[in-house]
Structures are given as structure tokens and as C-alpha cells.
Write a protein that holds these residues in place. Sequence first.
Motif, PDB file in Angstrom:
ATOM      1  N   LEU A   1       0.886  -1.161  -0.004  1.00 49.56           N
ATOM      2  CA  LEU A   1      -0.051  -0.051  -0.005  1.00 49.56           C
ATOM      3  C   LEU A   1       0.993   1.166   0.049  1.00 49.56           C
ATOM      4  O   LEU A   1       0.505   2.173  -0.622  1.00 49.56           O
ATOM      5  CB  LEU A   1      -0.761  -0.024   1.138  1.00 49.56           C
ATOM      6  CG  LEU A   1      -2.074  -1.258   1.118  1.00 49.56           C
ATOM      7  CD1 LEU A   1      -2.824  -1.281   2.335  1.00 49.56           C
ATOM      8  CD2 LEU A   1      -2.685  -1.027   0.116  1.00 49.56           C
ATOM      9  N   LYS A   2       1.898   1.328   0.677  1.00 49.59           N
ATOM     10  CA  LYS A   2       3.057   2.352   0.751  1.00 49.59           C
ATOM     11  C   LYS A   2       3.498   2.651  -0.608  1.00 49.59           C
ATOM     12  O   LYS A   2       3.632   3.838  -1.223  1.00 49.59           O
ATOM     13  CB  LYS A   2       4.012   1.934   1.815  1.00 49.59           C
ATOM     14  CG  LYS A   2       3.759   2.324   3.077  1.00 49.59           C
ATOM     15  CD  LYS A   2       4.902   2.127   4.155  1.00 49.59           C
ATOM     16  CE  LYS A   2       4.661   2.392   5.373  1.00 49.59           C
ATOM     17  NZ  LYS A   2       5.666   2.131   6.382  1.00 49.59           N
ATOM     18  N   LEU A   3       3.719   1.548  -1.452  1.00 50.75           N
ATOM     19  CA  LEU A   3       4.407   1.592  -2.781  1.00 50.75           C
ATOM     20  C   LEU A   3       3.192   2.015  -3.709  1.00 50.75           C
ATOM     21  O   LEU A   3       3.719   3.095  -4.556  1.00 50.75           O
ATOM     22  CB  LEU A   3       4.929   0.195  -3.315  1.00 50.75           C
ATOM     23  CG  LEU A   3       5.212   0.277  -4.771  1.00 50.75           C
ATOM     24  CD1 LEU A   3       6.391   0.904  -4.966  1.00 50.75           C
ATOM     25  CD2 LEU A   3       5.590  -1.278  -5.097  1.00 50.75           C
ATOM     26  N   PHE A   4       2.028   1.733  -3.561  1.00 52.52           N
ATOM     27  CA  PHE A   4       0.751   2.016  -4.258  1.00 52.52           C
ATOM     28  C   PHE A   4       0.735   3.730  -4.363  1.00 52.52           C
ATOM     29  O   PHE A   4       0.541   4.445  -5.037  1.00 52.52           O
ATOM     30  CB  PHE A   4      -0.444   1.624  -3.982  1.00 52.52           C
ATOM     31  CG  PHE A   4      -1.656   2.124  -4.520  1.00 52.52           C
ATOM     32  CD1 PHE A   4      -1.798   2.245  -5.852  1.00 52.52           C
ATOM     33  CD2 PHE A   4      -2.633   3.057  -3.801  1.00 52.52           C
ATOM     34  CE1 PHE A   4      -2.989   2.810  -6.487  1.00 52.52           C
ATOM     35  CE2 PHE A   4      -3.671   3.587  -4.317  1.00 52.52           C
ATOM     36  CZ  PHE A   4      -3.983   3.600  -5.542  1.00 52.52           C
ATOM     37  N   HIS A   5       0.764   3.979  -3.053  1.00 52.86           N
ATOM     38  CA  HIS A   5       0.511   5.574  -2.633  1.00 52.86           C
ATOM     39  C   HIS A   5       1.711   6.473  -3.242  1.00 52.86           C
ATOM     40  O   HIS A   5       1.479   7.389  -3.575  1.00 52.86           O
ATOM     41  CB  HIS A   5       0.206   5.882  -1.259  1.00 52.86           C
ATOM     42  CG  HIS A   5      -1.110   5.323  -0.638  1.00 52.86           C
ATOM     43  ND1 HIS A   5      -2.385   5.605  -1.184  1.00 52.86           N
ATOM     44  CD2 HIS A   5      -1.341   4.266   0.126  1.00 52.86           C
ATOM     45  CE1 HIS A   5      -3.414   5.108  -0.870  1.00 52.86           C
ATOM     46  NE2 HIS A   5      -2.753   4.507   0.310  1.00 52.86           N
TER      47      HIS A   5
ATOM     48  N   LEU B   1      -9.180   1.928  -2.991  1.00 49.84           N
ATOM     49  CA  LEU B   1      -8.240   3.002  -2.269  1.00 49.84           C
ATOM     50  C   LEU B   1      -7.851   3.988  -3.623  1.00 49.84           C
ATOM     51  O   LEU B   1      -7.481   3.344  -4.508  1.00 49.84           O
ATOM     52  CB  LEU B   1      -7.122   2.331  -1.786  1.00 49.84           C
ATOM     53  CG  LEU B   1      -7.259   1.271  -0.801  1.00 49.84           C
ATOM     54  CD1 LEU B   1      -5.950   0.732  -0.148  1.00 49.84           C
ATOM     55  CD2 LEU B   1      -8.308   1.744   0.450  1.00 49.84           C
ATOM     56  N   GLU B   2      -7.780   5.129  -3.397  1.00 52.24           N
ATOM     57  CA  GLU B   2      -7.168   6.051  -4.342  1.00 52.24           C
ATOM     58  C   GLU B   2      -6.238   7.013  -3.605  1.00 52.24           C
ATOM     59  O   GLU B   2      -5.340   7.223  -3.959  1.00 52.24           O
ATOM     60  CB  GLU B   2      -7.971   7.008  -4.866  1.00 52.24           C
ATOM     61  CG  GLU B   2      -9.171   6.081  -5.916  1.00 52.24           C
ATOM     62  CD  GLU B   2     -10.000   6.594  -6.787  1.00 52.24           C
ATOM     63  OE1 GLU B   2      -9.546   7.421  -7.844  1.00 52.24           O
ATOM     64  OE2 GLU B   2     -11.283   7.016  -6.272  1.00 52.24           O
ATOM     65  N   LYS B   3      -6.559   7.636  -2.455  1.00 51.51           N
ATOM     66  CA  LYS B   3      -5.828   8.424  -1.338  1.00 51.51           C
ATOM     67  C   LYS B   3      -5.410   8.085  -0.373  1.00 51.51           C
ATOM     68  O   LYS B   3      -5.862   6.790  -0.030  1.00 51.51           O
ATOM     69  CB  LYS B   3      -6.865   9.781  -1.288  1.00 51.51           C
ATOM     70  CG  LYS B   3      -7.357  10.422  -2.444  1.00 51.51           C
ATOM     71  CD  LYS B   3      -8.214  11.565  -1.861  1.00 51.51           C
ATOM     72  CE  LYS B   3      -8.979  12.283  -3.089  1.00 51.51           C
ATOM     73  NZ  LYS B   3      -9.740  13.291  -2.697  1.00 51.51           N
ATOM     74  N   GLN B   4      -4.295   8.421   0.331  1.00 52.48           N
ATOM     75  CA  GLN B   4      -3.486   8.027   1.289  1.00 52.48           C
ATOM     76  C   GLN B   4      -4.615   7.598   2.529  1.00 52.48           C
ATOM     77  O   GLN B   4      -4.490   6.480   3.099  1.00 52.48           O
ATOM     78  CB  GLN B   4      -2.707   8.754   1.886  1.00 52.48           C
ATOM     79  CG  GLN B   4      -1.676   8.128   3.047  1.00 52.48           C
ATOM     80  CD  GLN B   4      -0.527   7.624   2.607  1.00 52.48           C
ATOM     81  OE1 GLN B   4       0.144   7.686   1.640  1.00 52.48           O
ATOM     82  NE2 GLN B   4      -0.269   6.605   3.184  1.00 52.48           N
TER      83      GLN B   4
ATOM     84  N   ASN C   1       1.156   6.614  -7.236  1.00 57.12           N
ATOM     85  CA  ASN C   1       0.199   7.147  -7.784  1.00 57.12           C
ATOM     86  C   ASN C   1      -0.127   8.696  -7.756  1.00 57.12           C
ATOM     87  O   ASN C   1      -1.111   9.285  -7.318  1.00 57.12           O
ATOM     88  CB  ASN C   1      -1.336   6.600  -6.894  1.00 57.12           C
ATOM     89  CG  ASN C   1      -2.347   6.424  -7.690  1.00 57.12           C
ATOM     90  OD1 ASN C   1      -2.485   6.828  -9.056  1.00 57.12           O
ATOM     91  ND2 ASN C   1      -3.535   6.697  -6.933  1.00 57.12           N
ATOM     92  N   ILE C   2       1.082   9.321  -8.046  1.00 53.96           N
ATOM     93  CA  ILE C   2       1.130  10.518  -7.819  1.00 53.96           C
ATOM     94  C   ILE C   2       0.180  11.416  -8.796  1.00 53.96           C
ATOM     95  O   ILE C   2      -0.267  12.591  -8.391  1.00 53.96           O
ATOM     96  CB  ILE C   2       2.331  11.180  -7.983  1.00 53.96           C
ATOM     97  CG1 ILE C   2       3.129  10.613  -9.271  1.00 53.96           C
ATOM     98  CG2 ILE C   2       3.368  11.043  -6.818  1.00 53.96           C
ATOM     99  CD1 ILE C   2       4.336  11.320  -9.770  1.00 53.96           C
ATOM    100  N   HIS C   3      -0.110  10.754  -9.934  1.00 50.32           N
ATOM    101  CA  HIS C   3      -0.981  11.353 -10.921  1.00 50.32           C
ATOM    102  C   HIS C   3      -2.555  10.747 -10.966  1.00 50.32           C
ATOM    103  O   HIS C   3      -3.408  10.953 -11.893  1.00 50.32           O
ATOM    104  CB  HIS C   3      -0.521  11.207 -12.258  1.00 50.32           C
ATOM    105  CG  HIS C   3       0.915  11.670 -12.525  1.00 50.32           C
ATOM    106  ND1 HIS C   3       1.096  12.926 -12.476  1.00 50.32           N
ATOM    107  CD2 HIS C   3       2.219  11.204 -12.873  1.00 50.32           C
ATOM    108  CE1 HIS C   3       2.357  13.455 -12.741  1.00 50.32           C
ATOM    109  NE2 HIS C   3       3.043  12.285 -12.986  1.00 50.32           N
ATOM    110  N   SER C   4      -2.585  10.105  -9.824  1.00 50.32           N
ATOM    111  CA  SER C   4      -3.959   9.365  -9.788  1.00 50.32           C
ATOM    112  C   SER C   4      -4.517   8.613 -10.644  1.00 50.32           C
ATOM    113  O   SER C   4      -5.697   8.581 -11.142  1.00 50.32           O
ATOM    114  CB  SER C   4      -5.015  10.507  -9.444  1.00 50.32           C
ATOM    115  OG  SER C   4      -4.571  11.091  -7.866  1.00 50.32           O
ATOM    116  N   ASP C   5      -3.832   7.811 -11.843  1.00 42.40           N
ATOM    117  CA  ASP C   5      -3.934   7.127 -12.837  1.00 42.40           C
ATOM    118  C   ASP C   5      -4.287   5.670 -12.331  1.00 42.40           C
ATOM    119  O   ASP C   5      -4.411   4.732 -13.141  1.00 42.40           O
ATOM    120  CB  ASP C   5      -3.246   7.381 -13.969  1.00 42.40           C
ATOM    121  CG  ASP C   5      -1.582   7.079 -13.456  1.00 42.40           C
ATOM    122  OD1 ASP C   5      -1.396   6.663 -12.399  1.00 42.40           O
ATOM    123  OD2 ASP C   5      -0.935   7.642 -14.303  1.00 42.40           O
ATOM    124  N   LEU C   6      -4.043   5.430 -11.161  1.00 40.19           N
ATOM    125  CA  LEU C   6      -4.211   4.022 -10.593  1.00 40.19           C
ATOM    126  C   LEU C   6      -5.196   4.008  -9.895  1.00 40.19           C
ATOM    127  O   LEU C   6      -5.549   4.825  -8.989  1.00 40.19           O
ATOM    128  CB  LEU C   6      -2.737   3.555 -10.008  1.00 40.19           C
ATOM    129  CG  LEU C   6      -1.610   3.688 -11.007  1.00 40.19           C
ATOM    130  CD1 LEU C   6      -0.092   3.266 -10.096  1.00 40.19           C
ATOM    131  CD2 LEU C   6      -1.629   2.575 -11.841  1.00 40.19           C
TER     132      LEU C   6
END
Length: 255
Positions: free
Chosen positions: A100-104, A125-128, A107-112
Motif C-alpha cells: 500500500l505504501k508503494l501504491f500511494h 483506495l485512491e488517496k492515502q 500514484n502521484i497522478h491518480s491514474d491507478l
Amino acid sequence: MKKYLASDIDGTLLKHNNGSDQERTILDEDKQVLEQFTKQHTLIISTGRNKISTFQLFNRLNLHFPNTYYITSNGAQIFDSERRCIFQMTLKSEISEQSLKLFHHLNIHSDLLCSVFDGETVYLLEKQEDTKKIPDLSKIINICVESKNKNISDILAFYQKAEAFTNCEVHQNNWYVDIVPQNISKAFAIHFITNLDESNKSHQLAAVGDSWNDIPMFAIADESYTFHQSPIEVKQKATHHIDHVYQCVADFLER
């Protein structure tokens, strides 16, 4: 001789270019041949989908094949023909947290988009701060990261970094990446199922799928089938190339 057919769902029974998930359906020819196959032999539905998504899909399509097992979450859960869970394994808490840390981080451009499944509930999950929705990281069965735009390149960075994790398995399926417990794969789950019947030592196994997470089951199958449009790495691992599942079943029954 007893025959087992392990079939993927997305891109296999359901084609990717056949509308949204609520619109997509199985070919009548595929449905008919599987109905005939399961009268004498065993079908193993083998998917990266979680159990909720899998069973909702089968209910919507009114698919109720006899003699069928269900491998979900790339092997982290296995269900019998009555949809009773006969195997389940969870991720180590530190792997869930690391993933989850890697995902966040990426995901700086919110494309994931990340979906976390604990066996009963799917957390999106989209945001931290969305991570707070998950009550217990020790109960996570699988973590799935996907490209919102269905673009493989969007998830490559996540896949490449997640592959360095220990004590888990990382499976790519087109524009999805799934993280599951260590040693878990579709191949593991198929072995688990075929070993349930000790009197059935002699059998034949065929596997059909379209993506990288199907390669482990190709490796243990007597006959493996993928599609002409599958990625080149997948086609290289399959013994046969086809257009539709019903062609695979017809060929397998003749062997």
C-alpha cells in the motif's frame, strides 16, 4: 481417463473488447461445450478476480456448471462446486503495508486504483487516507492495483518494484497487478484440487488463458491453450493457439 480443464475468465471466457463488465457475456458455443464437458469431467474456473466479483458475474450470467471448482484471487482462495471455501491464505501484514505504501508513492497522478480484499469486503483506495478504511491488515487475501485507463504502461513501475518484495507473489494480468501470499498461484491451486481425490492419480489437465498470470498453469498442464491475440510471451508458453474456448475443449476431448 478423468480430465480437468482450468479456464481463466477475463480475456478468455469474457473477451476484453466485448463491452463493459455489466455488458460482457460468454459465447453461447463456449457455454454449451462447458455444460457438456462438466457432465463427465471437471472444470476449474481460475481467475485473478476475488470471490465476490467471480460469483456476482456467474450469477448475472446464470452460469451453474456441475463438477466445477473456483480458484479466485490467483489461488489465494479455492471453492468447491457448492461455492464453499476449501482453502484460503492471507498476506503477511508487513507485505500488505509495504504494498500500500508503494501504491500511494507511485500514484502521484491518480491514474491507478487499488482494491484490497479481506475475504469478505473489497476496499477501494485512491488517496492515502483511504487506507484507514481497512480494519485489519493481517486478514488481507490479495491486493490488486490497476490502471484506470486500462493502460499496461501505467502499472509497469508498480509491477517492477513489487517484484522485489519477498514473502509474496506478484502476478501481472494485462493492466492489473495482483499481490498474493507466497507460493500462491493458479498452478498451486490446481495441484490442490487435483490432489483432493486420491483415487484419481491418473488424469489429464488442460489450461486456457490469455495473460501472464496464466503461465504458471500452462507449465503444469498436459495441453495449454491461448489466443492468437495474446501477448507474445504468453503464446510462447502455450502449446496451442486458438480463437475461442470451445475450440480448446473440442481439441482436449480428442486427446
